[in-house]
Design an enzyme around this catalytic site. Sequence first.
Site, PDB file in Angstrom:
ATOM      1  N   CYS A   1     117.607  99.464 -60.563  1.00  0.00           N
ATOM      2  CA  CYS A   1     117.949  98.520 -61.830  1.00  0.00           C
ATOM      3  C   CYS A   1     119.108  97.505 -61.348  1.00  0.00           C
ATOM      4  CB  CYS A   1     118.289  99.331 -62.869  1.00  0.00           C
ATOM      5  SG  CYS A   1     119.892 100.416 -62.812  1.00  0.00           S
TER       6      CYS A   1
ATOM      7  N   ASN B   1     123.017 100.123 -61.387  1.00  0.00           N
ATOM      8  CA  ASN B   1     122.682 101.431 -60.788  1.00  0.00           C
ATOM      9  C   ASN B   1     123.942 102.389 -61.760  1.00  0.00           C
ATOM     10  OD1 ASN B   1     123.253 103.127 -57.837  1.00  0.00           O
ATOM     11  ND2 ASN B   1     121.571 103.414 -59.154  1.00  0.00           N
TER      12      ASN B   1
ATOM     13  N   CYS C   1     123.139 102.829 -65.522  1.00  0.00           N
ATOM     14  CA  CYS C   1     122.502 103.395 -66.630  1.00  0.00           C
ATOM     15  C   CYS C   1     121.113 103.686 -66.357  1.00  0.00           C
ATOM     16  CB  CYS C   1     122.482 101.962 -67.423  1.00  0.00           C
ATOM     17  SG  CYS C   1     124.114 101.837 -68.177  1.00  0.00           S
ATOM     18  N   ARG C   2     120.263 102.769 -66.136  1.00  0.00           N
ATOM     19  CA  ARG C   2     118.660 103.162 -66.086  1.00  0.00           C
ATOM     20  C   ARG C   2     118.230 103.693 -64.739  1.00  0.00           C
ATOM     21  NH1 ARG C   2     116.924  97.231 -67.298  1.00  0.00           N
ATOM     22  NH2 ARG C   2     118.673  96.977 -65.923  1.00  0.00           N
ATOM     23  N   SER C   3     118.607 103.208 -63.591  1.00  0.00           N
ATOM     24  CA  SER C   3     117.963 104.001 -62.474  1.00  0.00           C
ATOM     25  C   SER C   3     118.628 105.025 -62.237  1.00  0.00           C
ATOM     26  CB  SER C   3     117.760 102.977 -61.222  1.00  0.00           C
ATOM     27  OG  SER C   3     119.218 102.422 -60.814  1.00  0.00           O
TER      28      SER C   3
ATOM     29  N   ASP D   1     117.861  97.555 -71.177  1.00  0.00           N
ATOM     30  CA  ASP D   1     118.931  97.838 -70.492  1.00  0.00           C
ATOM     31  C   ASP D   1     120.104  98.331 -71.409  1.00  0.00           C
ATOM     32  OD1 ASP D   1     121.370  98.452 -68.951  1.00  0.00           O
ATOM     33  OD2 ASP D   1     121.055  96.337 -68.234  1.00  0.00           O
TER      34      ASP D   1
HETATM   35  P1  4NP Z   1     121.644  99.275 -65.452  1.00  0.00           P
HETATM   36  O1  4NP Z   1     122.835  98.516 -66.691  1.00  0.00           O
HETATM   37  O2  4NP Z   1     121.190  98.004 -64.651  1.00  0.00           O
HETATM   38  O3  4NP Z   1     120.772  99.878 -66.244  1.00  0.00           O
HETATM   39  O4  4NP Z   1     122.636 100.111 -64.636  1.00  0.00           O
HETATM   40  C1  4NP Z   1     123.782  97.719 -66.321  1.00  0.00           C
HETATM   41  C2  4NP Z   1     125.009  98.178 -65.946  1.00  0.00           C
HETATM   42  C3  4NP Z   1     126.020  97.210 -65.763  1.00  0.00           C
HETATM   43  C4  4NP Z   1     125.806  95.677 -65.531  1.00  0.00           C
HETATM   44  C5  4NP Z   1     124.569  95.546 -65.860  1.00  0.00           C
HETATM   45  C6  4NP Z   1     123.512  96.409 -66.159  1.00  0.00           C
HETATM   46  N1  4NP Z   1     126.944  95.000 -65.310  1.00  0.00           N
HETATM   47  O5  4NP Z   1     126.650  93.828 -65.535  1.00  0.00           O
HETATM   48  O6  4NP Z   1     127.899  95.440 -64.958  1.00  0.00           O
END
Ligand code: 4NP
Length: 159
Positions: free
Chosen positions: A8, A11, A13-15, A125
């Site tokens: 994702c 790294n 939340c989702r992955s 997300d």
């Molecule tokens: P993820 O979510 O891709 O599902 O881990 C996010 C976590 C942090 C950020 C973006 C997406 N960020 O911009 O910090």
Amino acid sequence: MIKVLFICLGNICRSPMAEAVFRHIVKEKGVEDQFVIDSAGLGDWHIGNPPHQGTRAKLDELNISYHGQKARQMQANDIEDFDYIIAMDQQNMDDLSQFSYQASGVTVKKLMDFVDQPKEQNVPDPYFTKNFDYTYELVKEGCEQLFAYISNKHNLDIN
Ligand code: 4NP
């Protein structure tokens, strides 16, 4: 070994959720000795961090372990090291194209590509939506269908 890497953006939340849920399924099916399961982010903002509080809360609620998971950034050698690279959304797919994986044997697909008539094409997300329940619902369905695809393709003897 069948090597699966979930991708994702951050790294956190989702992955990491998909990594934990997929590992949980693989254990339930009794084939954990045949898999390497990992996750990574395309961005570098959260390197070394544990999963997001919202992801941890959802996994805790379901007694799904995320023990030892820490964010890392996707590296070029992941293309050689993994058999399946599973992205959460189309933006991830676009970002992954910089690794020119087409020349290698790796399968690169979105998690929702494994679901028949998916509710969404992309896993939303929850870092932005705050809806970890809905993201989990999609991740669970995706991981179950991904496991079904892999176990069939590799003729796994499952529980
Ligand atoms: P993820 O979510 O891709 O599902 O881990 C996010 C976590 C942090 C950020 C973006 C997406 N960020 O911009 O910090």
